[in-house]
Design a protein around this motif. Structure first.
Motif, short mmCIF file in Angstrom:
data_model
loop_
_atom_site.label_atom_id
_atom_site.label_comp_id
_atom_site.label_asym_id
_atom_site.label_seq_id
_atom_site.Cartn_x
_atom_site.Cartn_y
_atom_site.Cartn_z
N GLU A 68 -3.54 -3.72 -0.56
CA GLU A 68 -2.80 -5.03 -0.41
C GLU A 68 -1.90 -5.41 -1.87
O GLU A 68 -2.66 -5.07 -2.88
N ILE A 69 -0.77 -5.46 -1.85
CA ILE A 69 0.26 -5.85 -2.97
C ILE A 69 0.70 -7.22 -2.98
O ILE A 69 1.26 -7.49 -2.02
N SER A 70 0.38 -7.88 -4.18
CA SER A 70 1.12 -9.16 -4.32
C SER A 70 1.92 -9.08 -5.55
O SER A 70 1.47 -8.64 -6.50
N ASP A 71 3.22 -9.61 -5.45
CA ASP A 71 4.06 -9.65 -6.49
C ASP A 71 4.42 -10.94 -6.92
O ASP A 71 5.27 -11.31 -6.33
N GLY A 72 3.69 -11.19 -7.89
CA GLY A 72 3.95 -12.60 -8.38
C GLY A 72 4.91 -12.90 -9.64
O GLY A 72 5.72 -11.84 -9.96
N GLU A 73 5.25 -13.93 -10.18
CA GLU A 73 6.26 -13.84 -11.09
C GLU A 73 5.94 -13.22 -12.56
O GLU A 73 6.74 -12.64 -13.18
N LYS A 74 4.44 -13.23 -12.85
CA LYS A 74 4.05 -12.93 -13.95
C LYS A 74 3.23 -11.65 -13.89
O LYS A 74 3.23 -10.87 -14.90
N GLU A 75 2.75 -11.21 -12.65
CA GLU A 75 2.06 -9.93 -12.44
C GLU A 75 2.21 -9.25 -11.30
O GLU A 75 2.47 -10.05 -10.24
N ILE A 76 1.85 -8.22 -10.87
CA ILE A 76 1.63 -7.56 -9.63
C ILE A 76 0.22 -7.29 -9.55
O ILE A 76 -0.56 -6.85 -10.63
N LYS A 77 -0.34 -7.65 -8.43
CA LYS A 77 -1.85 -7.42 -8.08
C LYS A 77 -2.02 -6.57 -7.08
O LYS A 77 -1.50 -6.48 -5.84
N VAL A 78 -2.79 -5.50 -7.19
CA VAL A 78 -3.00 -4.33 -5.98
C VAL A 78 -4.46 -4.53 -5.83
O VAL A 78 -5.55 -4.30 -6.67
N THR A 79 -4.88 -4.69 -4.75
CA THR A 79 -6.07 -4.77 -4.19
C THR A 79 -6.52 -3.48 -3.19
O THR A 79 -5.56 -3.38 -2.26
N ALA A 80 -7.62 -2.77 -3.44
CA ALA A 80 -7.64 -1.56 -2.51
C ALA A 80 -9.20 -1.61 -2.04
O ALA A 80 -10.27 -1.82 -2.67
N GLU A 81 -9.22 -1.51 -0.67
CA GLU A 81 -10.83 -1.54 -0.14
C GLU A 81 -11.25 0.01 -0.11
O GLU A 81 -10.67 0.78 0.40
N VAL A 82 -12.35 0.05 -0.89
CA VAL A 82 -13.00 1.49 -0.92
C VAL A 82 -14.30 1.13 -0.67
O VAL A 82 -15.23 1.54 -1.64
N PRO A 83 -14.95 1.03 0.48
CA PRO A 83 -16.18 0.63 0.78
C PRO A 83 -17.21 2.06 0.76
O PRO A 83 -16.36 3.11 1.11
N GLY A 84 -18.18 2.06 0.18
CA GLY A 84 -19.06 3.27 0.11
C GLY A 84 -18.79 4.14 -1.30
O GLY A 84 -19.46 5.11 -1.29
N LEU A 85 -18.06 3.34 -2.13
CA LEU A 85 -17.73 4.28 -3.43
C LEU A 85 -18.06 3.32 -4.68
O LEU A 85 -18.63 2.08 -4.13
N GLU A 86 -18.42 3.95 -5.70
CA GLU A 86 -18.86 3.15 -6.79
C GLU A 86 -17.74 3.57 -8.06
O GLU A 86 -16.72 4.19 -7.64
N GLU A 87 -17.77 2.72 -8.89
CA GLU A 87 -16.70 2.84 -9.90
C GLU A 87 -16.45 4.26 -10.65
O GLU A 87 -15.45 4.62 -10.77
N LYS A 88 -17.53 4.98 -10.55
CA LYS A 88 -17.44 6.42 -11.22
C LYS A 88 -16.69 7.26 -10.23
O LYS A 88 -16.12 8.11 -10.56
N ASP A 89 -16.46 6.79 -9.05
CA ASP A 89 -15.90 7.58 -7.89
C ASP A 89 -14.36 7.39 -7.86
O ASP A 89 -13.51 8.34 -7.17
N ILE A 90 -13.81 6.49 -8.73
CA ILE A 90 -12.46 6.17 -8.51
C ILE A 90 -11.83 6.31 -9.96
O ILE A 90 -12.21 6.08 -10.96
N GLU A 91 -10.62 6.89 -9.96
CA GLU A 91 -9.75 6.99 -11.00
C GLU A 91 -8.53 6.02 -10.79
O GLU A 91 -7.55 6.32 -9.66
#
Length: 169
Positions: A68-91
């Motif tokens: 999900e991508i939202s483009d605001g005036e001051k920032e862009i926010k990208v949210t990704a659903e990655v169920p079943g993963l941990e921090e160390k599994d994502i780059e």
């Protein structure tokens, strides 16, 4: 006309039975048209970021993870659903205006124990073109409950380029 006439039921042997097929499902030409559209959608979903899917994902992976991508005036926010993963599994990588999410989801069981699975396993890479300058040193990534949130603050130059245009009659 009664309300009973408005209900899509067919009459068989004096009993009212719901109609299983819509009229469009009975027409072979419409059915063929719908199936061809589905096939083309499946094929083109696997091509690069030039298409609306934003994905470098294969047609089998289907654009995983969902973002999900939202483009605001001051920032862009990208949210990704990655169920079943941990921090160390994502780059998370940012290179030349493209945000890349990559990693690997591993199976918890061996293949010999599995009879059927609709779950996705394996390596993934999702490339998202940002289309605007960001402050690379202020990018923030957080991971909580299977959801990755990347906040990309826009540069002052990118913020100043946004201009409201008045609409006339």
């Amino acid at each position: 006309m009664s309300v009973r006439d408005l209900i899509p039921w067919s009459r068989n042997n004096g009993h009212q039975v719901p109609s299983v097929f819509r009229d469009a499902d009975r027409d072979p030409v419409l059915s063929l048209h719908r199936e061809m559209n589905r096939l083309f959608d499946d094929v083109f979903r696997g091509f690069g970021s030039g298409l609306p899917s934003f994905g470098g994902a294969s047609a089998l992976g289907g654009g995983w993870p969902s973002v999900e991508i939202s483009d605001g005036e001051k920032e862009i926010k990208v949210t990704a659903e990655v169920p079943g993963l941990e921090e160390k599994d994502i780059e998370v990588l940012l290179d030349d205006g493209v945000l890349t999410l990559k990693g690997e989801k591993r199976s918890e069981t061996e293949d010999k124990d599995r009879q059927f699975s609709e779950r996705f396993y394996g390596r993934f890479e999702r490339r998202i073109p940002l289309g605007t300058e960001v402050k690379e040193d202020k990018v923030d990534a957080r991971f909580r409950n299977g959801v990755l949130t990347v906040t990309l603050p826009k540069s002052e130059k990118a913020q100043s380029h946004v201009r409201r245009i008045s609409i006339r009659n």
